[in-house]
Design a protein around this motif. Sequence first.
Motif, PDB file in Angstrom:
ATOM      1  N   LYS A 133     -33.314  -7.851   7.077  1.00 50.29           N
ATOM      2  CA  LYS A 133     -32.374  -6.924   6.417  1.00 50.29           C
ATOM      3  C   LYS A 133     -32.361  -5.701   7.474  1.00 50.29           C
ATOM      4  CE  LYS A 133     -31.472  -3.780   2.605  1.00 50.29           C
ATOM      5  NZ  LYS A 133     -32.128  -3.591   1.138  1.00 50.29           N
ATOM      6  N   HIS A 134     -33.427  -5.389   8.129  1.00 46.29           N
ATOM      7  CA  HIS A 134     -33.429  -4.164   9.047  1.00 46.29           C
ATOM      8  C   HIS A 134     -32.727  -4.535  10.385  1.00 46.29           C
ATOM      9  CE1 HIS A 134     -34.698  -0.703  11.490  1.00 46.29           C
ATOM     10  NE2 HIS A 134     -34.962  -1.703  12.299  1.00 46.29           N
ATOM     11  N   GLU A 135     -32.790  -5.658  10.772  1.00 41.17           N
ATOM     12  CA  GLU A 135     -32.121  -5.956  11.993  1.00 41.17           C
ATOM     13  C   GLU A 135     -30.646  -6.265  11.688  1.00 41.17           C
ATOM     14  OE1 GLU A 135     -33.298  -6.481  15.276  1.00 41.17           O
ATOM     15  OE2 GLU A 135     -35.199  -5.733  14.299  1.00 41.17           O
ATOM     16  N   ILE A 136     -30.296  -6.666  10.615  1.00 39.36           N
ATOM     17  CA  ILE A 136     -28.926  -6.810  10.365  1.00 39.36           C
ATOM     18  C   ILE A 136     -28.260  -5.551  10.071  1.00 39.36           C
ATOM     19  CG2 ILE A 136     -27.129  -7.586   8.362  1.00 39.36           C
ATOM     20  CD1 ILE A 136     -28.188  -9.906  10.424  1.00 39.36           C
ATOM     21  N   GLN A 137     -28.846  -4.587   9.264  1.00 41.59           N
ATOM     22  CA  GLN A 137     -28.241  -3.393   8.814  1.00 41.59           C
ATOM     23  C   GLN A 137     -27.892  -2.278  10.054  1.00 41.59           C
ATOM     24  OE1 GLN A 137     -30.461  -1.925   5.316  1.00 41.59           O
ATOM     25  NE2 GLN A 137     -28.841  -2.865   4.124  1.00 41.59           N
ATOM     26  N   LYS A 138     -28.919  -2.515  11.179  1.00 40.23           N
ATOM     27  CA  LYS A 138     -28.822  -1.455  12.160  1.00 40.23           C
ATOM     28  C   LYS A 138     -27.770  -1.870  13.143  1.00 40.23           C
ATOM     29  CE  LYS A 138     -31.991  -3.528  15.615  1.00 40.23           C
ATOM     30  NZ  LYS A 138     -33.430  -3.356  16.305  1.00 40.23           N
ATOM     31  N   ARG A 139     -27.152  -3.145  12.885  1.00 39.31           N
ATOM     32  CA  ARG A 139     -25.880  -3.727  13.512  1.00 39.31           C
ATOM     33  C   ARG A 139     -24.547  -3.463  12.861  1.00 39.31           C
ATOM     34  NH1 ARG A 139     -30.134  -6.557  15.259  1.00 39.31           N
ATOM     35  NH2 ARG A 139     -30.257  -7.103  17.459  1.00 39.31           N
ATOM     36  N   GLY A 140     -24.757  -2.637  11.666  1.00 42.62           N
ATOM     37  CA  GLY A 140     -23.640  -2.272  10.967  1.00 42.62           C
ATOM     38  C   GLY A 140     -23.261  -3.332   9.741  1.00 42.62           C
ATOM     39  N   TYR A 141     -23.923  -4.013   9.436  1.00 37.58           N
ATOM     40  CA  TYR A 141     -23.635  -4.909   8.376  1.00 37.58           C
ATOM     41  C   TYR A 141     -24.250  -4.654   7.016  1.00 37.58           C
ATOM     42  CZ  TYR A 141     -22.065  -8.284  11.771  1.00 37.58           C
ATOM     43  OH  TYR A 141     -21.243  -8.648  13.202  1.00 37.58           O
ATOM     44  N   SER A 142     -23.414  -4.754   5.820  1.00 39.23           N
ATOM     45  CA  SER A 142     -24.053  -4.805   4.601  1.00 39.23           C
ATOM     46  C   SER A 142     -25.103  -5.885   4.574  1.00 39.23           C
ATOM     47  CB  SER A 142     -23.187  -5.011   3.559  1.00 39.23           C
ATOM     48  OG  SER A 142     -22.570  -6.265   3.492  1.00 39.23           O
ATOM     49  N   PHE A 143     -25.925  -6.057   3.662  1.00 40.19           N
ATOM     50  CA  PHE A 143     -26.925  -6.946   3.320  1.00 40.19           C
ATOM     51  C   PHE A 143     -27.181  -7.306   1.795  1.00 40.19           C
ATOM     52  CE2 PHE A 143     -31.190  -8.990   3.174  1.00 40.19           C
ATOM     53  CZ  PHE A 143     -31.241  -9.680   4.280  1.00 40.19           C
ATOM     54  N   ASP A 144     -27.175  -8.492   1.468  1.00 38.02           N
ATOM     55  CA  ASP A 144     -27.385  -9.065   0.303  1.00 38.02           C
ATOM     56  C   ASP A 144     -27.955 -10.514   0.325  1.00 38.02           C
ATOM     57  OD1 ASP A 144     -25.977  -7.266  -2.197  1.00 38.02           O
ATOM     58  OD2 ASP A 144     -24.463  -7.226  -0.317  1.00 38.02           O
ATOM     59  N   ALA A 145     -28.997 -10.541  -0.646  1.00 33.90           N
ATOM     60  CA  ALA A 145     -29.749 -11.829  -0.655  1.00 33.90           C
ATOM     61  C   ALA A 145     -29.858 -12.582  -2.092  1.00 33.90           C
ATOM     62  CB  ALA A 145     -31.288 -11.492  -0.118  1.00 33.90           C
ATOM     63  N   PHE A 146     -29.336 -13.629  -2.227  1.00 34.23           N
ATOM     64  CA  PHE A 146     -29.076 -14.147  -3.549  1.00 34.23           C
ATOM     65  C   PHE A 146     -30.057 -15.508  -3.638  1.00 34.23           C
ATOM     66  CE2 PHE A 146     -25.216 -12.079  -2.652  1.00 34.23           C
ATOM     67  CZ  PHE A 146     -25.112 -11.258  -3.821  1.00 34.23           C
ATOM     68  N   LEU A 147     -30.825 -15.523  -4.634  1.00 34.97           N
ATOM     69  CA  LEU A 147     -31.371 -16.864  -5.038  1.00 34.97           C
ATOM     70  C   LEU A 147     -30.557 -17.592  -5.879  1.00 34.97           C
ATOM     71  CD1 LEU A 147     -35.146 -15.560  -5.392  1.00 34.97           C
ATOM     72  CD2 LEU A 147     -34.368 -16.899  -3.636  1.00 34.97           C
ATOM     73  N   LEU A 148     -30.007 -18.674  -5.410  1.00 36.53           N
ATOM     74  CA  LEU A 148     -29.009 -19.704  -6.286  1.00 36.53           C
ATOM     75  C   LEU A 148     -29.625 -21.059  -6.573  1.00 36.53           C
ATOM     76  CD1 LEU A 148     -25.679 -18.279  -4.304  1.00 36.53           C
ATOM     77  CD2 LEU A 148     -27.150 -17.379  -6.722  1.00 36.53           C
ATOM     78  N   ASN A 149     -29.442 -21.523  -7.666  1.00 38.07           N
ATOM     79  CA  ASN A 149     -29.958 -22.877  -7.888  1.00 38.07           C
ATOM     80  C   ASN A 149     -28.858 -23.787  -7.883  1.00 38.07           C
ATOM     81  OD1 ASN A 149     -30.843 -25.275  -9.273  1.00 38.07           O
ATOM     82  ND2 ASN A 149     -32.340 -24.163 -10.220  1.00 38.07           N
ATOM     83  N   SER A 150     -28.714 -24.959  -7.274  1.00 41.37           N
ATOM     84  CA  SER A 150     -27.602 -25.743  -7.130  1.00 41.37           C
ATOM     85  C   SER A 150     -27.139 -26.335  -8.194  1.00 41.37           C
ATOM     86  CB  SER A 150     -28.197 -27.177  -6.237  1.00 41.37           C
ATOM     87  OG  SER A 150     -28.370 -26.566  -4.903  1.00 41.37           O
ATOM     88  N   ALA A 151     -28.000 -26.179  -9.502  1.00 41.47           N
ATOM     89  CA  ALA A 151     -27.705 -26.882 -10.783  1.00 41.47           C
ATOM     90  C   ALA A 151     -26.622 -25.939 -11.376  1.00 41.47           C
ATOM     91  CB  ALA A 151     -28.707 -27.141 -11.668  1.00 41.47           C
ATOM     92  N   ASN A 152     -26.306 -24.683 -11.028  1.00 38.32           N
ATOM     93  CA  ASN A 152     -25.545 -23.918 -11.559  1.00 38.32           C
ATOM     94  C   ASN A 152     -24.282 -24.045 -11.060  1.00 38.32           C
ATOM     95  OD1 ASN A 152     -27.059 -22.548 -13.749  1.00 38.32           O
ATOM     96  ND2 ASN A 152     -28.029 -21.341 -12.108  1.00 38.32           N
TER      97      ASN A 152
END
Length: 437
Positions: A133-152
């Motif tokens: 997250k730190h490496e991504i945000q310091k380059r100017g990007y937003s950052f979201d992480a989602f745990l998703l189940n294929s069955a949904n």
Amino acid sequence: MQKIRFVDLFSGIGGIRLAFEQAADSLNIESECVFSSEINSDARLVYEKNFSETPSGDIRLIDKLPEHEFLLAGFPCQSFSHAGKKEGFGDTRGTLFFEITRLIDTYKPQAFIFENVRGLYSHDGGQTLATIKHEIQKRGYSFDAFLLNSANFGLPQNRVRVYLVGILNASPTFELISDVGPKDSHSYNTQQLSLFYPPKKSVTVGDILENNPDEKYDCSPEFVNALKRIFNNDLNRLHGVRLIDYRGGNSIHSWDLGLRGECSPEEIELMNRFILKRRNKQFGKEQDGKLLTQEQIASFFEHPNLGETLNSLVNKKYLKLINNKYKPLSGNFSFEVYKFVDPNKISVTLVASDANRLGVYYNQRVRRLTPQEAARLQGFPDSFMLHANDDKAYYQMGNSVSINVVKAVAQEVIIKTLYSTQERIDKSQFALAQFFK
């Protein structure tokens, strides 16, 4: 028609690319892959067969990326996986993430989509994800992480993966909702986790099964007969059964099948009690793997000929004697099938190591799932050309992504990116208009 360009890193056989192209097409947007990279020769072969281009090789030899709007990457997961050593960034494979950030610095796309195993989310107490997250945000990007189940997302597979997304110079609100689902595939209830995939008819394993696959996928007569003996010829009882030597519950063990020699009822009972009782704290603090003496075994299995019974199990190689202590000999990889999926439920997670040993009882046949069925569990269309070698096809499907999930994620990211880009253009034009008033 609007056109967007994307880069496909750690592309594998092209699952993320396929899903991204489907997402763009569903939004009436033309897409073009301007660069792809994959080091594995077998995956490169399948990628070329399906997309008519061969990915570049080792990402560490790539100097810079061409102009593009979206960056896709299913970077290596072994170092974050529960199946791996979980060494994270201390593992060379883990540090390959920094090859992505190095290339982002050569040309910043408008947005990114990364996919990885669930273990990344909690690895090292969350520090690994925090570093990303730190490496991504310091380059100017937003950052979201989602745990998703294929069955949904319309797939009959209980598969949880983490999806990392971000947009340059934006603060989007995504409609995706994290949910890991249940611990097992037999109590799953589908939920709406994306506006693009509203609740619909529950999809089950039966929906992806072939009616009459090649006989080479049938289990051996010896194996089937052993199963018939255990279940008194009622093979419908196979649905959901595991074949494993260190767990109880709804499981079949090598001593039940007599794979190393027929066992007496007493020997079977001793082994069943052993794998359950060896976990008791009275025999040590270890969660598993405890070696027990004959005296300890006698505390839960009274038998006048206990010594002879134990010797018989050692001779048949169901037990091993180490310094006068007994240990079960695991035979899990000797089973033709390690899990029978239920046609009326969803499947367990398809994994590279044993995707070729998922079984099913269907149309009066006891067999393994075919490579095509494994591909369907992942959402690949039947038109997708699999590796000609079955074992490699199984392995690649276990390593690949669930198409439906990536498509849903990509749809949201594309829309949010185009919206934020247009919003920036509008603000810029407004500022210029104000300046020249």
